[in-house]
Design a protein around this motif. Structure first.
Motif, PDB file in Angstrom:
ATOM      1  N   GLU A 690       0.824  -1.201   0.000  1.00 35.91           N
ATOM      2  CA  GLU A 690       0.000   0.000   0.000  1.00 35.91           C
ATOM      3  C   GLU A 690       0.861   1.255   0.000  1.00 35.91           C
ATOM      4  O   GLU A 690       0.565   2.231  -0.710  1.00 35.91           O
ATOM      5  CB  GLU A 690      -0.935  -0.009   1.213  1.00 35.91           C
ATOM      6  CG  GLU A 690      -2.047  -1.052   1.104  1.00 35.91           C
ATOM      7  CD  GLU A 690      -2.843  -1.173   2.394  1.00 35.91           C
ATOM      8  OE1 GLU A 690      -2.328  -0.736   3.455  1.00 35.91           O
ATOM      9  OE2 GLU A 690      -3.967  -1.702   2.349  1.00 35.91           O
ATOM     10  N   ARG A 691       1.939   1.238   0.778  1.00 38.69           N
ATOM     11  CA  ARG A 691       2.801   2.418   0.863  1.00 38.69           C
ATOM     12  C   ARG A 691       3.523   2.663  -0.472  1.00 38.69           C
ATOM     13  O   ARG A 691       3.627   3.801  -0.931  1.00 38.69           O
ATOM     14  CB  ARG A 691       3.809   2.250   1.990  1.00 38.69           C
ATOM     15  CG  ARG A 691       3.173   2.165   3.368  1.00 38.69           C
ATOM     16  CD  ARG A 691       4.210   2.075   4.456  1.00 38.69           C
ATOM     17  NE  ARG A 691       4.945   3.333   4.605  1.00 38.69           N
ATOM     18  CZ  ARG A 691       6.013   3.478   5.392  1.00 38.69           C
ATOM     19  NH1 ARG A 691       6.467   2.446   6.087  1.00 38.69           N
ATOM     20  NH2 ARG A 691       6.617   4.648   5.477  1.00 38.69           N
ATOM     21  N   LEU A 692       3.991   1.591  -1.085  1.00 44.08           N
ATOM     22  CA  LEU A 692       4.691   1.752  -2.359  1.00 44.08           C
ATOM     23  C   LEU A 692       3.728   2.219  -3.445  1.00 44.08           C
ATOM     24  O   LEU A 692       4.043   3.124  -4.234  1.00 44.08           O
ATOM     25  CB  LEU A 692       5.367   0.448  -2.754  1.00 44.08           C
ATOM     26  CG  LEU A 692       6.293   0.509  -3.969  1.00 44.08           C
ATOM     27  CD1 LEU A 692       7.488  -0.415  -3.784  1.00 44.08           C
ATOM     28  CD2 LEU A 692       5.575   0.138  -5.249  1.00 44.08           C
ATOM     29  N   LEU A 693       2.528   1.624  -3.497  1.00 38.90           N
ATOM     30  CA  LEU A 693       1.554   2.008  -4.523  1.00 38.90           C
ATOM     31  C   LEU A 693       1.065   3.431  -4.324  1.00 38.90           C
ATOM     32  O   LEU A 693       0.734   4.128  -5.299  1.00 38.90           O
ATOM     33  CB  LEU A 693       0.375   1.044  -4.513  1.00 38.90           C
ATOM     34  CG  LEU A 693       0.646  -0.370  -5.036  1.00 38.90           C
ATOM     35  CD1 LEU A 693      -0.609  -1.219  -4.941  1.00 38.90           C
ATOM     36  CD2 LEU A 693       1.152  -0.339  -6.468  1.00 38.90           C
ATOM     37  N   LYS A 694       1.029   3.887  -3.096  1.00 39.60           N
ATOM     38  CA  LYS A 694       0.617   5.264  -2.840  1.00 39.60           C
ATOM     39  C   LYS A 694       1.550   6.234  -3.536  1.00 39.60           C
ATOM     40  O   LYS A 694       1.115   7.242  -4.105  1.00 39.60           O
ATOM     41  CB  LYS A 694       0.591   5.521  -1.336  1.00 39.60           C
ATOM     42  CG  LYS A 694       0.004   6.873  -0.957  1.00 39.60           C
ATOM     43  CD  LYS A 694      -0.084   7.029   0.558  1.00 39.60           C
ATOM     44  CE  LYS A 694      -0.678   8.399   0.914  1.00 39.60           C
ATOM     45  NZ  LYS A 694      -0.773   8.577   2.390  1.00 39.60           N
ATOM     46  N   ARG A 695       2.841   5.939  -3.530  1.00 41.26           N
ATOM     47  CA  ARG A 695       3.805   6.782  -4.253  1.00 41.26           C
ATOM     48  C   ARG A 695       3.672   6.562  -5.771  1.00 41.26           C
ATOM     49  O   ARG A 695       3.711   7.514  -6.548  1.00 41.26           O
ATOM     50  CB  ARG A 695       5.221   6.469  -3.813  1.00 41.26           C
ATOM     51  CG  ARG A 695       5.575   6.935  -2.408  1.00 41.26           C
ATOM     52  CD  ARG A 695       7.085   6.988  -2.234  1.00 41.26           C
ATOM     53  NE  ARG A 695       7.472   7.343  -0.889  1.00 41.26           N
ATOM     54  CZ  ARG A 695       7.521   8.588  -0.409  1.00 41.26           C
ATOM     55  NH1 ARG A 695       7.170   9.594  -1.199  1.00 41.26           N
ATOM     56  NH2 ARG A 695       7.898   8.817   0.828  1.00 41.26           N
ATOM     57  N   LEU A 696       3.521   5.319  -6.153  1.00 44.42           N
ATOM     58  CA  LEU A 696       3.481   4.985  -7.580  1.00 44.42           C
ATOM     59  C   LEU A 696       2.310   5.669  -8.275  1.00 44.42           C
ATOM     60  O   LEU A 696       2.425   6.091  -9.427  1.00 44.42           O
ATOM     61  CB  LEU A 696       3.375   3.468  -7.748  1.00 44.42           C
ATOM     62  CG  LEU A 696       3.591   2.923  -9.155  1.00 44.42           C
ATOM     63  CD1 LEU A 696       5.054   3.040  -9.558  1.00 44.42           C
ATOM     64  CD2 LEU A 696       3.149   1.465  -9.242  1.00 44.42           C
ATOM     65  N   LEU A 697       1.191   5.807  -7.578  1.00 47.33           N
ATOM     66  CA  LEU A 697      -0.028   6.340  -8.180  1.00 47.33           C
ATOM     67  C   LEU A 697      -0.234   7.820  -7.864  1.00 47.33           C
ATOM     68  O   LEU A 697      -1.315   8.364  -8.088  1.00 47.33           O
ATOM     69  CB  LEU A 697      -1.241   5.528  -7.706  1.00 47.33           C
ATOM     70  CG  LEU A 697      -1.155   4.016  -7.983  1.00 47.33           C
ATOM     71  CD1 LEU A 697      -2.395   3.309  -7.464  1.00 47.33           C
ATOM     72  CD2 LEU A 697      -0.949   3.740  -9.459  1.00 47.33           C
TER      73      LEU A 697
END
Length: 869
Positions: A690-697
């Motif tokens: 979730e933390r990585l995807l928050k940056r990715l998106l």
């Protein structure tokens, strides 16, 4: 049409640039660009291959056919595509022509391309001078910028090939004068024999001559007898003959070995030297010379036929036979594009497939011969004994390979080729499988297990994506076949890839900690510190992407072993081995940077490279780039039904997790009622995901309107700075071409959008959705109230990438601000497939015909429910 046919003996196998390549370089300093430059190419015989415009040859490149043109104003015949070398271009090597691949079938029964030829003198010097003047921070100066296409004063030259039967090629050249005035044009379809006779004593020398039917007759000991017929309906062509031999007198003021040399047609037509051609009409190079005056807005068609069969009336059935092949091509793609309702999408996809097929090339290199030289030639300089590729003396290739771009990258690259095969599998799974197997054959794969990277340095390490590609091609092929799949292919490639995996473990894990150091890994200037340069003794860079690629590799090999184990229980043990190896890598990456060993930064919620210094100090390189996203790709699910069929693997996995409870926490479990537990193997537990995807998106970081950027846009306002041993390293967000000199400055991973990485992100999100289901949702984009499942996020990213190529209200993002390309009816329907794309505008950057991995757009355009695999 999807498997190898006799028609594939002939194809678009000519390079578009043989000059300036490593295999033609016999220099003292190893500067391939300077050793054989463009201005010498027309006069100098090549050693290892041939090049030409709209080239066609047999699969050993013994006999070659290509187009030459002259508008009466150029300083030379237009026999090959012009471009700038790495040193001349302000962003590295760059082709300075406009040409498009429009259509092609995988069996080469039909192909079509377009070359745009100006009526004014080609601005060679202007392109060279202006690009040399510009800095890396300025845009490239392109052919269209010169104004040479203004008032439509150019020719559209369409070339179509068709094979109505084996060893029978039709060539139709259609010339359209787009201008308002009639214009002269010299058209020379050229037929020649690759020079295979100058390099050894007593070598066989084939020949060409004029036949009784006024055709060019070919005599070749292994190829046989062929005829090239040239239609005289429009005007009677003059047959010209010379030899494919170097013009020593012109280049080096020494005597020629032949009275008639390679550049004879240029000398005869452009310079008016009547003695340049052979009056006896024999040789090893020939042309049919048409002298035309093309009416304003008019069209002229020229027909040629290259056939093993002597034809009494070679053009009687030409138009009918050509039309049949056009219709067959339409029928073939209609079957591929079932469910694609958007006509624009169908056109784009078909041009993408065409580019894939046109970028096939015969690639020939014998490294031991290249190092020591040929017995009839002057020995290479002594520096050759200490030059490049000395440890690849087993490499001896004479194969048709899929190239990244036959002008900018006319040599194979192992990780590029893996991505190519995904798109190829949709239209020719047989070719895709053969390509993947080829790089693992004993004349490519190093005895130590390393895959060759590319000819500039075979020893560079490319990301190990071969196993992923092999299994994806297997899946696509299996769905097309409707059976259990090509297990023979899967088993063959698996055994070789185990050797390659072992090479990685032994050579790229310096400290035996399951943390890997792979060099720049194809990502060129992604880092602040050049990852391919030697560091001080005792120092190394532990790479988040290198380690993640290896975790993904372990999972890919585990998945292949499990597939094979369904048919042969021996593979259960091997699947277990790769499961355990993945767990060990996952455990190593799970550590936090703050602990001094790991790659995960718990404070930032991101993976970073870590510089390990000889004094044991760890320095995280907190640069938010695609390097920290690649750990996402190491994700695989294990289905309860699958585990039930593999009791030995399941038992060993349970034992391992029971005895290593610290590692058991790395796995995720989902209970499926009535089915049992589905397991997720991933480097990212849900909270980290979730933390990585928050940056990715996040649109202020990685998410652009056209896909995922390779560097966070946050580094535009806050550039990354690193001070180390008195040196300063800086990286800022650069959405277009590189402004850095790293690795030649001709590539950029500091902001642009790259199709292969985006493709892997999309496939991984789909795979994670298969595990998490609709319960896992993310704000898309970050900060919005729009909550999407991972599958919906993947679909949105696919749509954004497709938007790069789609004409929306007279604007196709890939074409940037080039007005003719956007608005002119004779430009705007043709698509270029660039190497990468501007992170903010979507403008195409880098190599303009890198349909290789950018061809993945063809797979993304397939309807999900219809797409094979």
């Amino acid at each position: 049409m999807g498997d190898y046919s006799a028609k594939q003996k002939w194809g678009p196998y000519l390079s578009e640039r043989q000059w300036g390549t490593v295999r033609e370089d016999y220099s003292v300093d190893g500067n391939a660009w300077n050793y054989l430059p463009h201005e010498q190419a027309r006069s100098r015989t090549y050693r290892w291959g041939e090049d030409g415009i709209a080239g066609w040859s047999d699969d050993r490149q013994r006999l070659c056919l290509a187009l030459a043109l002259w508008n009466g104003r150029d300083v030379m015949l237009k026999e090959r595509l012009y471009g700038l070398t790495n040193e001349e271009g302000n962003h590295g090597e760059d082709v300075k022509e406009l040409y498009y691949y429009l259509d092609a079938t995988p069996d080469h029964s039909y192909l079509k391309m377009l070359y745009k030829y100006p009526q004014a003198a080609f601005p060679y010097q202007q392109l060279l001078d202006e690009n040399r003047r510009r800095t890396r921070k300025q845009p490239e100066y392109e052919l269209v910028d010169t104004g040479i296409f203004n008032q439509s004063r150019y020719f559209d030259v369409f070339v179509e090939y068709a094979q109505p039967q084996e060893n029978d090629t039709l060539m139709l050249i259609t010339i359209c004068n787009r201008g308002d005035e009639a214009a002269p044009l010299h058209v020379l379809p050229q037929l020649w024999l690759r020079n295979t006779w100058n390099w050894t004593y007593d070598a066989y020398k084939p020949d060409l001559g004029k036949s009784d039917q006024a055709a060019i007759e070919v005599h070749h000991s292994t190829l046989g007898l062929y005829y090239l017929y040239a239609d005289d309906t429009v005007c009677k062509p003059k047959l010209l003959f010379t030899n494919n031999e170097t013009n020593n007198e012109k280049l080096w003021d020494t005597s020629n070995t032949s009275a008639y040399v390679k550049d004879a047609f240029h000398e005869y037509i452009v310079s008016g030297k009547t003695q340049a051609i052979n009056p006896e009409q024999t040789g090893t190079k020939a042309a049919a010379w048409y002298q035309l005056n093309v009416p304003a807005q008019g069209t002229i068609e020229l027909r040629l036929r290259l056939s093993r069969h002597e034809q009494l009336k070679p053009f009687a059935d030409f138009d009918t036979a050509l039309q049949r092949q056009r219709e067959a091509a339409d029928e073939f793609y209609a079957g591929i594009q079932v469910g694609m309702d958007d006509s624009e999408h169908r056109i784009i996809q078909r041009q993408a497939f065409a580019g894939m097929i046109w970028n096939k090339q015969f690639y020939h290199l014998d490294v031991p011969v290249w190092i020591k030289g040929d017995e009839t030639q002057i020995a290479p300089p002594p520096t050759r004994a200490h030059g490049r590729n000395l440890d690849w003396t087993h490499l001896n290739t004479a194969d048709v390979l899929s190239m990244p771009d036959k002008w900018e990258y006319p040599w194979f690259a192992s990780w590029d080729l893996a991505f190519h095969c995904i798109s190829f599998a949709l239209i020719d799974a047989g070719f895709a499988k053969k390509q993947l197997l080829l790089l693992t054959r004993e004349w490519y794969l190093h005895p130590n297990g390393q895959l060759p990277a590319y000819e500039w340095n075979f020893s560079d390490a490319n990301p190990p994506v071969h196993a992923w590609a092999a299994y994806r091609v297997f899946q696509i092929d299996r769905k097309q076949r409707g059976d259990s799949g090509d297990l023979n292919f899967l088993e063959r490639v698996f055994h070789k890839l185990m050797l390659n995996f072992t090479w990685w473990v032994n050579r790229r894990d310096l400290h035996g900690l399951n943390i890997f150091q792979g060099g720049f890994l194809g990502l060129d200037n992604i880092s602040a510190i050049e990852r391919n340069k030697a560091l001080p003794p005792g120092d190394c860079i532990n790479q988040a992407d290198g380690t993640a690629w290896m975790a993904m590799y372990a999972l890919n090999l585990m998945r292949i072993a499990l597939e094979l184990a369904m048919h042969d229980k021996v593979y259960e043990d091997i699947a277990t081995k790769f499961f355990e190896h993945f767990m060990q890598i996952a455990e190593a990456m799970d550590r936090k940077i703050n602990d001094g060993n790991g790659l995960w930064d718990d404070m930032d919620g991101f993976f970073y490279d870590v510089l390990k210094l000889h004094d044991r100090q760890s320095v995280p390189i907190r640069l938010r780039s695609i390097v920290g996203v690649i750990p996402l790709f190491a994700a695989e699910t294990l289905e309860p039904e699958e585990l039930a069929k593999l009791p030995d693997f399941s038992s060993r996995m349970r034992w391992y997790l029971n005895h290593r409870p610290d590692m058991a926490s790395l796995l995720s479990y989902a209970y499926k009622p009535g089915r049992g537990e589905r397991r997720l193997l991933s480097l990212l537990r849900r909270s980290r995901l979730e933390r990585l995807l928050k940056r990715l998106l996040d649109e202020n970081e990685f998410l652009s309107p056209y896909g995922i950027r390779s560097l966070s846009k946050a580094h535009a306002a806050e550039p990354f700075h690193l001070q180390l041993d008195g040196q300063y390293y800086d990286v800022h967000y650069t959405p277009g071409e590189s402004d850095s000199d790293q690795l030649g400055g001709n590539s950029n991973w500091r902001g642009p959008i790259w199709l292969p990485i985006n493709f892997l992100i999309i496939e991984t999100l789909q795979r994670l959705h298969h595990y998490f289901g609709d319960s896992f949702k993310m704000a898309y984009p970050t900060g919005s109230t729009s909550m999407l499942t991972l599958d919906e996020v993947a679909t949105e990213l696919s749509h954004q990438l497709i938007k790069l190529f789609v004409n929306d209200h007279n604007h196709r993002p890939v074409n940037g601000d080039q007005s003719p390309l956007q608005l002119d009816a004779n430009f705007c329907n043709y698509v270029l497939f660039y190497e990468y794309f501007h992170g903010d505008t979507g403008r195409g950057c880098g190599a303009s015909h890198q349909t290789g991995w950018t061809g993945l757009i063809a797979k993304l355009m397939m309807p999900r429910e219809k797409a094979p695999g």
